[in-house]
Design an enzyme around this catalytic site. Sequence first.
Site, short mmCIF file in Angstrom:
data_model
loop_
_atom_site.label_atom_id
_atom_site.label_comp_id
_atom_site.label_asym_id
_atom_site.label_seq_id
_atom_site.Cartn_x
_atom_site.Cartn_y
_atom_site.Cartn_z
CB CYS A 46 -0.92 0.01 1.22
SG CYS A 46 -2.09 -1.35 1.26
CG ASP A 286 -4.47 -9.45 -1.98
OD1 ASP A 286 -5.12 -9.30 -0.92
OD2 ASP A 286 -3.64 -8.62 -2.39
NE ARG A 445 -30.63 15.40 13.45
CZ ARG A 445 -29.58 16.18 13.70
NH1 ARG A 445 -28.82 15.94 14.75
NH2 ARG A 445 -29.28 17.18 12.91
#
Length: 458
Positions: A46, A286, A445
Amino acid sequence: MAERLVVIGGDAAGMSAASQARDRRGPDDLRIVAFEKGGHASYSACGIPYLVGGEVTDVKDLITRRPEVFRDELAIDLRLDSEVVEIDLGRRAVSVRDHQGGGPYWEPFDQLVVATGAVPSRPDLPGADAEGVYGVQTLDDGIALLRALEEKPRRAVVIGAGYIGLEMAEALVRRGLKVSLIDAAEQPMSTLDPDMGALVADALRGLGVEVFLGERIEGFAESGGLVTAALTENRTLPADLVVLGLGTRPNSALAEASGIPVGETSGIRTDRRMRTPVEGVWAAGDCVETFHLVSQRPVAIALGTHANKQGRAAGINIGGGYATFPGVIGTAVSKICEYEVARTGLTTAGAAEAGFETAEEIVESTTRAGYYPGARQIKIKMIADRRTGRLLGAQIVGQEGAAKRIDALAVAIWHEMTVEDMTGLDLSYAPPFAPVWDPVLIAARKAAKRVDQLNRED
């Protein structure tokens, strides 16, 4: 005589499995041999875009454990530049080709871990094999691209607008190249809904990237074996180098050829303990097929977080313990230019495909109290089950301080919370970190209100 464990693959899943097995069983009880076809093991894939972009300045910074640590301190026989080319289940052995000139030779095993990772999707198009066309999957790939940048290229084309493509586009801009990005989809990042992906496209354009969406790559022009341009259905884009960011697929061909079953995603099939259907054979990382806990369907998602957890589970079980990997919900985060991008659970399209009717809400807020210096914009999208209000997915696009809020949403999805449940979450507050109503609570909400409204209309 010590039992023999062979591990195919020397990165996250493979070395996690080897280390965990060693932690529970000493070298007199378990001999461990790990094969890695590349020149590096146990590294952060990464981090490759940040190495290419220059934020990380030394390749060694991406290596988690040096090979001598595995060999000398953990008694794991790690062999680099050694590619397993065949698995013979009847013989209980693997055939190994030494890239330094030795072999091939056979290495026997009692237990086997297949952790062959993923391979980049490479288009079967004219010129795709030209010099200067790069996939970026391994640390060796990243080093090769760095060497190409030493030749001072001026123009780059990135094919594919997923995580890797976008991160590489930004990295090349940082290196001073003129960058064009091509993708057949109408918006970047198929893991986001189009309305959220559009924000990412705007960020790329703001960085100076030429973005060509809704265009298919048709081939590459070359001269003397070197790539000179990327060809789409609409235009020719000059290029000194091309980076492929078309995603990956499980690297399961070796396992499948040996008779180890693969699933509908082409990933190797395992149970929750990472056992394949073949006795004594495990798989992790993977290359495997896993289970999506929201869609309840098999998926193949290439992420280092999953690979480490799966490898850990396999190693613990090989070592005589008990561990499981329950599945995934697809949580991921990335930085694209000044924007932080995150997602978890299902997209709107993914929820529909899984049979859900959805209620959706998007809210805009700030990462800190509006009056506090450094407050940045954040946009959150929530996707809920229309009937029950269960949170199915969430996406975030925002500036500094936005993305890690996805973790609260991932926990909510993992525990099957409703958006109404979430409105009462006791989230932290202080002006430097959040408004008094955190954006997550505002979104919950409004999503709960939307669910209530739709149910009243029925």
